[in-house]
Scaffold this active site. Structure first.
Site, PDB file in Angstrom:
ATOM      1  CE  LYS A   1     -42.585 -36.492 -61.038  1.00 30.85           C
ATOM      2  NZ  LYS A   1     -44.002 -36.611 -60.634  1.00 30.85           N
TER       3      LYS A   1
ATOM      4  CG  ASP B   1     -40.009 -40.512 -61.624  1.00 32.03           C
ATOM      5  OD1 ASP B   1     -38.971 -41.090 -62.000  1.00 32.03           O
ATOM      6  OD2 ASP B   1     -41.125 -40.799 -62.052  1.00 32.03           O
TER       7      ASP B   1
END
Length: 214
Positions: free
Chosen positions: A118, A136
């Site tokens: 991420k 996320d």
DNA sequence: AACTCGGGGCA
DNA sequence: TGCCCAGAGTT
């Protein structure tokens, strides 16, 4: 196949100011800010980095700090023991192996301590204009609830979203889904009744607007 | 897949 | 007081 682009159009109208809310002026600053943003609101990260980056904003500067010194600076972001050690180690690697520059490939970024998929994708898409989709918890949850993807892992969600969304929209779609996840499509007690895309949402159609999480 | 790290804001 | 927050790493 849901009409993802129409959904994104609605979200763009709903969140005209959707963008990265972490404050930074260099790729390295964004890297540090994003590491700090794990399990911590962007507001608090910005509060810390505002004064922190005035004093230190290079790999060399952070590499020369002790873990205790970094901890004291970032304590209010939480998880500070692991984060401070990772920040120091990553700074040392950038200093020793990368001439103090942040690498611009996923493979290199993801090897840095504290940098997962991420965070790497956030850096790539925001400062290197690399076509990447950072997934996320918000992007994962919202995408799965709507039904534009149906996956078990963030990585699979990443690939499905990139497959379904035109490349030109990837970066902005990421921020739109985050804004929506924070404002309305919250993990707990989502506000489905005021949701602008509820009629296109599997989660709402299935009557799951009762506070349960997917 | 489950667990740990964690201070601070907010209900 | 208890819950939660732009995740990553280990087991």
């Amino acid at each position: 196949m849901k009409e993802i682009n129409k959904i994104l159009d609605v979200l763009e109208d709903t969140y005209p100011d959707a963008k990265c809310e972490l404050n930074y002026t260099t790729p390295f600053e964004l890297l540090i800010a994003t590491i700090l943003s794990a399990q911590c609101t962007d507001v608090r990260v910005n509060k810390v980095t505002k004064s922190l980056f005035e004093k230190y904003n290079t790999p060399k500067a952070f590499a020369n700090l002790s873990i205790e010194e970094i901890s004291e600076e970032i304590k209010s972001c939480g998880l500070y023991k692991s984060k401070s050690q990772k920040i120091k180690e990553t700074s040392q690697i950038l200093l020793n192996d990368y001439n103090e520059e942040v690498p611009n490939t996923l493979e290199e970024l993801i090897k840095l301590p504290g940098v997962g998929r991420k965070t790497a994708n956030v850096v790539l898409s925001n400062v290197f204009n690399v076509d990447a989709m950072a997934v996320d918890t918000h992007v994962f949850r919202v995408s799965n609830r709507i039904g534009i993807v149906n996956t078990k892992t963030p990585e699979k969600t990443e690939f499905e979203l990139m497959d379904a969304i035109p490349k030109i929209r990837w970066s902005h779609a990421h921020h739109l889904l985050i804004f929506h996840g924070r404002r309305i499509c919250k993990a707990r007690k989502p506000e489905c009744e005021i949701c602008p895309i509820k009629n296109d949402c599997n989660y709402y159609k299935e009557g799951n607007d009762n506070g349960e999480t997917t």
